[in-house]
Design a protein around this motif. Structure first.
Motif, PDB file in Angstrom:
ATOM      1  N   LEU A  54       0.829  -1.210   0.000  1.00 56.39           N
ATOM      2  CA  LEU A  54       0.000   0.000   0.000  1.00 56.39           C
ATOM      3  C   LEU A  54       0.863   1.258   0.000  1.00 56.39           C
ATOM      4  O   LEU A  54       0.542   2.252  -0.669  1.00 56.39           O
ATOM      5  CB  LEU A  54      -0.935  -0.001   1.212  1.00 56.39           C
ATOM      6  N   CYS A  59      -5.021   2.065   7.966  1.00 49.67           N
ATOM      7  CA  CYS A  59      -5.356   2.952   6.841  1.00 49.67           C
ATOM      8  C   CYS A  59      -4.075   3.550   6.287  1.00 49.67           C
ATOM      9  O   CYS A  59      -3.221   4.027   7.052  1.00 49.67           O
ATOM     10  CB  CYS A  59      -6.304   4.068   7.287  1.00 49.67           C
ATOM     11  N   TRP A  61      -3.033   6.349   3.311  1.00 53.28           N
ATOM     12  CA  TRP A  61      -3.544   7.306   2.340  1.00 53.28           C
ATOM     13  C   TRP A  61      -2.450   8.268   1.913  1.00 53.28           C
ATOM     14  O   TRP A  61      -1.457   8.449   2.603  1.00 53.28           O
ATOM     15  CB  TRP A  61      -4.757   8.060   2.885  1.00 53.28           C
ATOM     16  N   THR A  84      -8.110  -3.784  -7.615  1.00 53.63           N
ATOM     17  CA  THR A  84      -7.564  -4.989  -6.994  1.00 53.63           C
ATOM     18  C   THR A  84      -7.505  -6.169  -7.966  1.00 53.63           C
ATOM     19  O   THR A  84      -7.138  -7.267  -7.550  1.00 53.63           O
ATOM     20  CB  THR A  84      -8.391  -5.380  -5.758  1.00 53.63           C
ATOM     21  N   LEU A 142      -1.881  -4.277  -5.295  1.00 57.27           N
ATOM     22  CA  LEU A 142      -3.188  -4.223  -4.642  1.00 57.27           C
ATOM     23  C   LEU A 142      -3.904  -5.564  -4.723  1.00 57.27           C
ATOM     24  O   LEU A 142      -4.673  -5.909  -3.824  1.00 57.27           O
ATOM     25  CB  LEU A 142      -4.034  -3.126  -5.281  1.00 57.27           C
ATOM     26  N   ARG A 154      -5.379  -7.647  -1.450  1.00 57.29           N
ATOM     27  CA  ARG A 154      -6.727  -8.211  -1.322  1.00 57.29           C
ATOM     28  C   ARG A 154      -6.684  -9.717  -1.056  1.00 57.29           C
ATOM     29  O   ARG A 154      -7.398 -10.221  -0.179  1.00 57.29           O
ATOM     30  CB  ARG A 154      -7.516  -7.940  -2.600  1.00 57.29           C
ATOM     31  N   PHE A 182     -10.430  -5.772   2.683  1.00 52.08           N
ATOM     32  CA  PHE A 182      -9.632  -4.693   2.105  1.00 52.08           C
ATOM     33  C   PHE A 182     -10.527  -3.854   1.205  1.00 52.08           C
ATOM     34  O   PHE A 182     -11.292  -4.392   0.399  1.00 52.08           O
ATOM     35  CB  PHE A 182      -8.462  -5.263   1.286  1.00 52.08           C
ATOM     36  N   LEU A 231     -10.838   0.182  -0.981  1.00 51.55           N
ATOM     37  CA  LEU A 231     -10.205   1.381  -1.519  1.00 51.55           C
ATOM     38  C   LEU A 231     -11.263   2.451  -1.731  1.00 51.55           C
ATOM     39  O   LEU A 231     -12.387   2.152  -2.145  1.00 51.55           O
ATOM     40  CB  LEU A 231      -9.506   1.085  -2.858  1.00 51.55           C
ATOM     41  N   GLY A 255      -6.422   3.306   1.319  1.00 49.62           N
ATOM     42  CA  GLY A 255      -6.506   1.860   1.386  1.00 49.62           C
ATOM     43  C   GLY A 255      -6.730   1.437   2.830  1.00 49.62           C
ATOM     44  O   GLY A 255      -5.971   1.831   3.726  1.00 49.62           O
TER      45      GLY A 255
END
Length: 461
Positions: free
Chosen positions: A365, A388, A390, A405, A423, A427, A437, A439, A451
């Protein structure tokens, strides 16, 4: 061997389809469609080329020599042969050697042009697709032959072809539709006996029950050899799963070790005490980037193979996994201070999962945020068992979010530099550990992609 009393052999699926007599009708319709389309295209093309050649000959007949110069008299009605309902664009030119006498400069001279017969070519003039006819004319006493060219846009051809399609191909189309209407009830009738087999396979309760053999007596006779082979495959599939795991471990050693050697040799070569040319330095840097990308791709592929068969039931410290991912991300990228930030709760957060796999998820991520977003990138571990990650990039189009994903999917393929697996691995590993998971774009008018990993609390907590 006689059948047991009360038993009933399943009906043949092929027999039922033959009773419906759909295949001959559909085949006949397809043949008629193909022949009709080919005939219509040939007739329109030949007719239009004849008109184009006629206009060319009309212009050739007006070419003459007066006072030592080549002259052409192109009257307004000369190109009337090419008038059509679509009002096509018409271009013409007359050249003596390389000199344009009259007409449009854009029409080129074809190398195969001769005085025997017109030749045809498809090209574009002023952005308009055209069909051009060209022929030369030899005038005694002139130093070079005269080349006459006439071109016409394709609108009338297409309109005529469409009219022929509508008139000639309508009956075969109706036959195809009729065949489709007959095939559907025939297939439903023939495949109805498979419903019991489908119900038997879908009722299986657990993952290990999937390896139980299917009942071949539930399917039509034509499917019984397939089901027999399928049952043999199921019997060996569970044993082969452990072989796949061993292969993944061996491949990890066999692939990563030579890549590490190549990377180390390139580092030594780059630091050698000699002066490299700009081209040599670029080749070395490109090779180092390629090896680094291949090393990462091998790791991603091996993680994907391991995640596909994983079912994790252990416990992990979520904060410690996030700290490991944070340190690995800082070690392998030269980011300024504050570009990557970590927020951890005061107490430990124990969840169901494997710590090394969770660290790999968070690292993927972070990599995705730096590759496709913009710093600063935040990693926030919550006491609820969620992580998280971001960034502050532009985010992702909402329509592309559900596909991010998917393996090898990129929202912007022309700009993406990754493998398209990061990604997808996040997942798959989340599902293997019983987590979730998701997004989403940041809300509240803020830019960036979020994420979110959510894990189940561990029984040891």
């Amino acid at each position: 061997m006689s059948e047991a009393p009360g038993s009933r052999r399943p009906h043949s699926l092929v027999t039922r389809l033959l009773i419906a007599q759909v295949a001959p009708l559909a085949l006949f319709a397809v043949v008629v469609l193909a022949v009709g389309a080919w005939t219509a295209h040939r007739v329109v093309a030949e007719t239009a080329d004849r008109l184009l050649a006629g206009a060319l000959q009309t212009i050739r007949e007006t070419v003459s020599v007066a006072d030592g110069k080549v002259t052409v008299d192109v009257a307004p009605w000369t190109l009337g042969l090419l008038d059509g309902p679509e009002r096509d664009a018409v271009f013409y030119s007359v050249r003596e050697g390389g000199r344009l006498i009259t007409g449009y400069e854009e029409l080129p001279r074809l190398p195969d042009a001769s005085s025997d017969a017109p030749i045809f070519a498809d090209l574009s003039v002023r952005g308009v697709p055209v069909r051009m006819a060209q022929q030369t004319l030899t005038i005694p006493g002139r130093p070079a032959p005269v080349t006459v060219s006439v071109a016409q846009s394709l609108d009338s051809r297409r309109a005529s072809l469409l009219d022929l399609y509508r008139s000639l191909l309508l009956p075969p189309t109706l036959l195809v539709l009729l065949a489709a209407l007959l095939i559907w009830p025939a297939l439903k009738w023939g495949l109805n006996s498979l419903k019991r087999l489908i119900d038997d396979l879908t009722r299986r309760p657990g993952p290990r029950a999937d390896f139980a053999p299917a009942d071949i007596d539930l399917a039509p006779r034509e499917f019984q050899p397939v089901l027999t082979a399928f049952n043999h495959l199921l019997a060996r599939l569970e044993a082969s799963t452990s072989g796949v795991q061993r292969f993944a471990a061996d491949a990890s050693h066999q692939l990563r070790t030579p890549l590490s050697v190549v990377a180390a040799n390139l580092d030594l070569l780059a630091g050698a005490p000699r002066t490299w040319t700009v081209r040599e330095r670029r080749l070395i840097d490109d090779s180092r980037d390629a090896v680094a990308g291949m090393t990462r791709l091998v790791g991603q592929l091996l993680s994907t193979a391991r995640a596909d068969g994983a079912r994790i039931k252990s416990s992990a410290d979520l904060g410690r996994a996030a700290r490991r991912a944070f340190q690995m991300a800082k070690a392998r990228r030269s980011a300024p201070n504050g570009a990557l930030r970590l927020r951890l709760p005061a107490e430990a957060v124990v969840v169901l999962g494997a710590e090394d796999l969770i660290a790999e998820q968070i690292l993927n991520l972070i990599d995705n945020a730096f590759h496709h977003g913009a710093p600063p990138v935040f990693v926030h571990v919550r006491t609820t068992g969620a992580v998280c990650v971001w960034d502050h990039g532009p985010g992702v189009d909402e329509a592309a979010l559900p596909r991010l994903t998917d393996r090898f999917f990129r929202a912007a393929p022309s700009q993406a530099s990754g493998s398209g697996l990061g990604l997808a691995i996040v997942r798959t590993l989340a599902e293997a550990q019983g987590g979730q998971f998701g997004l989403s774009n940041r809300s509240g008018g803020r830019s960036g992609l979020v994420g979110r990993l959510t894990f189940q609390p561990s029984a040891e907590e």
